[in-house]
Every structure is written in C-alpha cells, then in structure tokens.
Design an enzyme around this catalytic site. Sequence first.
Site, PDB file in Angstrom:
ATOM      1  N   ASP A 136      86.607 -26.683  -0.937  1.00 22.92           N
ATOM      2  CA  ASP A 136      87.590 -27.673  -0.480  1.00 22.92           C
ATOM      3  C   ASP A 136      87.044 -28.604   0.590  1.00 22.92           C
ATOM      4  O   ASP A 136      87.770 -29.042   1.482  1.00 22.92           O
ATOM      5  CB  ASP A 136      88.864 -26.981   0.054  1.00 22.92           C
ATOM      6  CG  ASP A 136      89.429 -25.990  -0.937  1.00 22.92           C
ATOM      7  OD1 ASP A 136      89.442 -26.315  -2.130  1.00 22.92           O
ATOM      8  OD2 ASP A 136      89.828 -24.883  -0.520  1.00 22.92           O
ATOM      9  N   LYS A 155      84.541 -32.488  -1.971  1.00 22.90           N
ATOM     10  CA  LYS A 155      83.424 -32.830  -2.873  1.00 22.90           C
ATOM     11  C   LYS A 155      83.869 -33.856  -3.908  1.00 22.90           C
ATOM     12  O   LYS A 155      83.089 -34.690  -4.335  1.00 22.90           O
ATOM     13  CB  LYS A 155      82.916 -31.576  -3.598  1.00 22.90           C
ATOM     14  CG  LYS A 155      82.228 -30.576  -2.690  1.00 22.90           C
ATOM     15  CD  LYS A 155      81.726 -29.369  -3.465  1.00 22.90           C
ATOM     16  CE  LYS A 155      82.847 -28.513  -4.012  1.00 22.90           C
ATOM     17  NZ  LYS A 155      83.699 -27.863  -3.015  1.00 22.90           N
ATOM     18  N   GLY A 175      89.249 -27.489  -8.143  1.00 21.44           N
ATOM     19  CA  GLY A 175      90.232 -28.514  -8.471  1.00 21.44           C
ATOM     20  C   GLY A 175      90.181 -29.650  -7.482  1.00 21.44           C
ATOM     21  O   GLY A 175      90.007 -29.417  -6.299  1.00 21.44           O
ATOM     22  N   HIS A 176      90.247 -30.848  -7.980  1.00 24.38           N
ATOM     23  CA  HIS A 176      90.419 -31.952  -7.062  1.00 24.38           C
ATOM     24  C   HIS A 176      91.230 -33.069  -7.708  1.00 24.38           C
ATOM     25  O   HIS A 176      91.292 -33.196  -8.926  1.00 24.38           O
ATOM     26  CB  HIS A 176      89.092 -32.461  -6.500  1.00 24.38           C
ATOM     27  CG  HIS A 176      88.133 -32.932  -7.524  1.00 24.38           C
ATOM     28  ND1 HIS A 176      87.136 -32.143  -8.030  1.00 24.38           N
ATOM     29  CD2 HIS A 176      88.029 -34.114  -8.147  1.00 24.38           C
ATOM     30  CE1 HIS A 176      86.460 -32.828  -8.920  1.00 24.38           C
ATOM     31  NE2 HIS A 176      86.974 -34.017  -9.017  1.00 24.38           N
ATOM     32  N   GLN A 212      83.328 -24.955  -5.523  1.00 22.24           N
ATOM     33  CA  GLN A 212      83.463 -24.002  -4.417  1.00 22.24           C
ATOM     34  C   GLN A 212      82.485 -24.368  -3.276  1.00 22.24           C
ATOM     35  O   GLN A 212      82.184 -25.529  -3.112  1.00 22.24           O
ATOM     36  CB  GLN A 212      83.263 -22.548  -4.872  1.00 22.24           C
ATOM     37  CG  GLN A 212      84.411 -22.001  -5.722  1.00 22.24           C
ATOM     38  CD  GLN A 212      84.297 -22.370  -7.177  1.00 22.24           C
ATOM     39  OE1 GLN A 212      83.257 -22.213  -7.796  1.00 22.24           O
ATOM     40  NE2 GLN A 212      85.359 -22.862  -7.755  1.00 22.24           N
TER      41      GLN A 212
HETATM   42  P1  IMP Z   1      88.102 -16.695  -7.600  1.00 20.81           P
HETATM   43  O1  IMP Z   1      87.011 -17.697  -7.669  1.00 20.81           O
HETATM   44  O2  IMP Z   1      89.381 -17.162  -8.256  1.00 20.81           O
HETATM   45  O3  IMP Z   1      87.692 -15.345  -8.079  1.00 20.81           O
HETATM   46  O4  IMP Z   1      88.486 -16.501  -6.046  1.00 20.81           O
HETATM   47  C1  IMP Z   1      87.621 -15.883  -5.125  1.00 20.81           C
HETATM   48  C2  IMP Z   1      87.704 -16.534  -3.766  1.00 20.81           C
HETATM   49  O5  IMP Z   1      87.176 -17.847  -3.841  1.00 20.81           O
HETATM   50  C3  IMP Z   1      89.127 -16.694  -3.216  1.00 20.81           C
HETATM   51  O6  IMP Z   1      89.102 -16.593  -1.805  1.00 20.81           O
HETATM   52  C4  IMP Z   1      89.488 -18.108  -3.613  1.00 20.81           C
HETATM   53  O7  IMP Z   1      90.505 -18.643  -2.794  1.00 20.81           O
HETATM   54  C5  IMP Z   1      88.147 -18.784  -3.402  1.00 20.81           C
HETATM   55  N1  IMP Z   1      87.981 -19.993  -4.213  1.00 20.81           N
HETATM   56  C6  IMP Z   1      87.685 -20.067  -5.518  1.00 20.81           C
HETATM   57  N2  IMP Z   1      87.592 -21.353  -5.908  1.00 20.81           N
HETATM   58  C7  IMP Z   1      87.780 -22.094  -4.820  1.00 20.81           C
HETATM   59  C8  IMP Z   1      87.755 -23.505  -4.578  1.00 20.81           C
HETATM   60  O8  IMP Z   1      87.500 -24.338  -5.463  1.00 20.81           O
HETATM   61  N3  IMP Z   1      88.010 -23.890  -3.298  1.00 20.81           N
HETATM   62  C9  IMP Z   1      88.232 -22.992  -2.296  1.00 20.81           C
HETATM   63  N4  IMP Z   1      88.264 -21.688  -2.478  1.00 20.81           N
HETATM   64  C10 IMP Z   1      88.045 -21.241  -3.725  1.00 20.81           C
END
Ligand code: IMP
Length: 432
Positions: free
Chosen positions: A13, A16, A40-41, A225
């Site tokens: 977040d 990007k 997501g953006h 991420q």
């Molecule tokens: P997962 O990727 O859904 O398995 O989530 C694992 C961790 O990564 C959690 O803390 C999510 O909130 C975080 N996370 C996954 N994708 C994003 C993103 O695009 N932005 C911020 N945090 C993310």
Amino acid sequence: MPNTVVVGTQWGDEGKGKIVDLLTAEADVVVRYQGGNNAGHTLVVEGKKFIFHLIPSGILYEGKKCLIGNGLVVDPGILLKEMENLEKAGIRVDPERLALSEKAHVIMPYHKAVDLAREAAKGKEKIGTTGRGIGPCYEDKAARIGIRAIDLTEPETLEKKIKACLKEKNFYLQQFLDGQALDEKEVLKETLAYGKKLSSFLTDVSLEMEEALKRKKNILFEGAQGTHLDIDHGTYPFVTSSNPVAGAACAGAGVGPGQLHHVVGVVKAYTTRVGAGPFVTELTDGTGDYIQERGKEFGSTTGRRRRCGWLDLVVLKDSARLNGLNSLAITKLDVLTGLDTLRVCVGYEWKGQRLPSRPASLSKFAECTPVYQELHGWQEDISGARQLADLPAQARTYLDVIQEKTGVPLSIVSVGPARKETIMIKNPFHSS
Ligand code: IMP
C-alpha cells in the site's frame, strides 16, 4: 532504455499504483511477477474509476502489452470480472493487449475456503490475510499439487487433479477446520468454464518477454505488496506467501537477472500496515488518526482501516539492500502537511542495545523501541509543487533525511493523487 522494476519498500500500500501508472507512459510491456488479487489499486482516469487487482493498469493505455507472469496465483473468476468491467468501460481487452502465463497457478474455491476457515480458527492469532486464498494456493504450488492455468484447458488432467486434491482438502476442511466440503463436480464445471473463457489469453510469458527484449522494448515489472511482506525477508509469519522483492521479477516473469536495469522502491512518506504483526513506529493516538484520515488509509482490496505510523528508515534501509534499489519514489508527502513536528525512526533499541537492522526474531522485533529523529513539519499546501524547489524547506529537509539515511537517490515525489501532482526528478526509464 532501462527495464524498470517497481517494488514496495514497506508493508504494501505504498502507492505503487500511481507510480506504475506514471512509468507506464514510457513502457511498452508491463508485467506482474508475484502475488494475486490480494493486491489492489484504484485509478481515476477521465472521471472513470478503475480498481485493479490482477491486470496491470497499463491496459488503460493504448499500445501497451500487459502480462500476468507465472509467479502469480490467479483467481480466474476475479480476472474475468476485471476484464468484463474494463470492456464495459470501453477498454478493449483481447489477447493482443493482455496475456496470462500458462504456468501461473490457479486459486481454486478450496483455497479460499481454507484461507478463511484457517484464519477464523486462529482467532486472535490470525495473520489477517486478505482471505483470497493466496497462501493455500502457493502451498499447493510448492507441494506440487497445484493447478496451473494450462490445466484449465485440459479437461482430463483437470478432473484428475481436482479429484486428488479435493479428497485431501475436504477432509481437512471438515475434520480439522469445521468447514464445509466442496462438491467435486461443481468445482470442475466452474473451473472448466473459466478455462474456456481464458484459453485464448494463455501464453508463454517468458517467450513474450524474450521477443520484447529482442525488439528493445521497454519493460516495466510491477511488484505487488511490499518488501516487509516478503515470505523470506518480511516479518514472518505476518507476511504474504510470495516474494515481492525485485529479484523475484526474474523467476516470476521468466527473464534473467541481467534484464533488470533499474529498481525503484516506492516509499510512502509514513508507514502503514493492514493485518497483524509488530509495527514499531505505530501511532495509536490523534496523530495516527490524522494521518489515517488525510491519507484515506483503507485497504483497496478488503476495505480494512490501515494502521498508521511514522516513517521507519530502518525498514527502508533493509529494503534498499534487499532490492538493490536504484532510486526511491516517495508518495503521499502531502498527507503530512499540517503536522507541527514529524518523526522518522532512525534505529531500533532492544534491551539497551542499538540494532543495525530489523531482527529476524519476531518477539525481539516486538520488543524493539524506535529511536526517533525529530523534524519540523510544514503547513503549506504542497500539492502544486512540480519541482523540489517549490516545496517548503521543511519538506525538502524531510526528503533529504530519507536520501541520506538510505543512501538511495530520489527519482519521484508524489504530492497528490492525480498524475500531474508529481515532482519527476529523474524518470527511471531515462536513467542510464
Ligand atoms: P495474504 O497475502 O492474503 O495471504 O495476506 C497476508 C498478509 O499480507 C496480510 O497481513 C495482508 O493484509 C497482507 N497483504 C497482502 N496483500 C497486501 C497488499 O496488497 N497490501 C498490503 N497488505 C497486503
């Protein structure tokens, strides 16, 4: 011109999306290399709002090829919905403009069911995943029982694989997680239908990249991420299940390391985190609320309120090393306007000891206290700044400290959400 990788340097977040959108103007090919629809953006272009989870936002530009690499885990239903929404908005989506790696792994209904049931079972210990099935899909990939995009075009292979997998998943879901079993026939039917719709988009992304490289095309590698959510280098286990670091662009898109020429690290001017995990500079007071509100810090995938805190330069220094950053793109500097005093974390203290970097031990990390450097804030609206000289002296000092402590020069500073609200110091595509 150099191929450029855009990575997040914090916990995702970082903004990007805007940086990728800006750089796409100079790119011919945009490729994603890891993650899935946990990312997501949102972009607003000519008054129309677009939310991207899987498709590179480059699809909004004419003449750019958008690729979804083998390193991703793809939920076909979400991909198709995203394609449909774009078509509805008048954006052409065809295999000439968008392609998906045959080798990308597919998020199946049981991956989502396991993700959600597991998090529910963990209660207070949960990771706070996005619930999109990301982790369970990568688990199956590593366990060599995953379903790849190409399998969706081979009914017999798919049936065999789903049968074998569901036997185990249903047992696990029902017996261990108190969840519901999934029906094999329904899963197969749904997945085959996706396969029919997606088959013309499947390609060998590595070959496409080779072709683009031969023709001296500019390639933009779009990371999702952030570095501290990296499965190897992040705050494990509070991480995602892929490698967002720049090096993963090679494996996740099918190119060699020599093809990555410039790595831009995107840095939000403060820190945010969604989901659980230690956060040394977290602000749980009015200042945190101020930043959260001004920065509209809600997750664009899950809508969750993001935790906010001061900028952590220890985290950034780690990211500079882990990604081999060539430049930094600072985002949301304008959000800090109005604060009298700003703080940046320049070190961690643990039991009276100063630590050089973030410790691997999570319990040790949770016990670290931040060492802050205090800086003066600014009150002026900075959204009209188009060069560094337009910024108040305090804002310039803030940026100088970031450069000095990380040892990485700035290429871009974003002072507002719009494309034009940007100070382009040196476009990474123009660096040698
Ligand atoms: P997962 O990727 O859904 O398995 O989530 C694992 C961790 O990564 C959690 O803390 C999510 O909130 C975080 N996370 C996954 N994708 C994003 C993103 O695009 N932005 C911020 N945090 C993310």
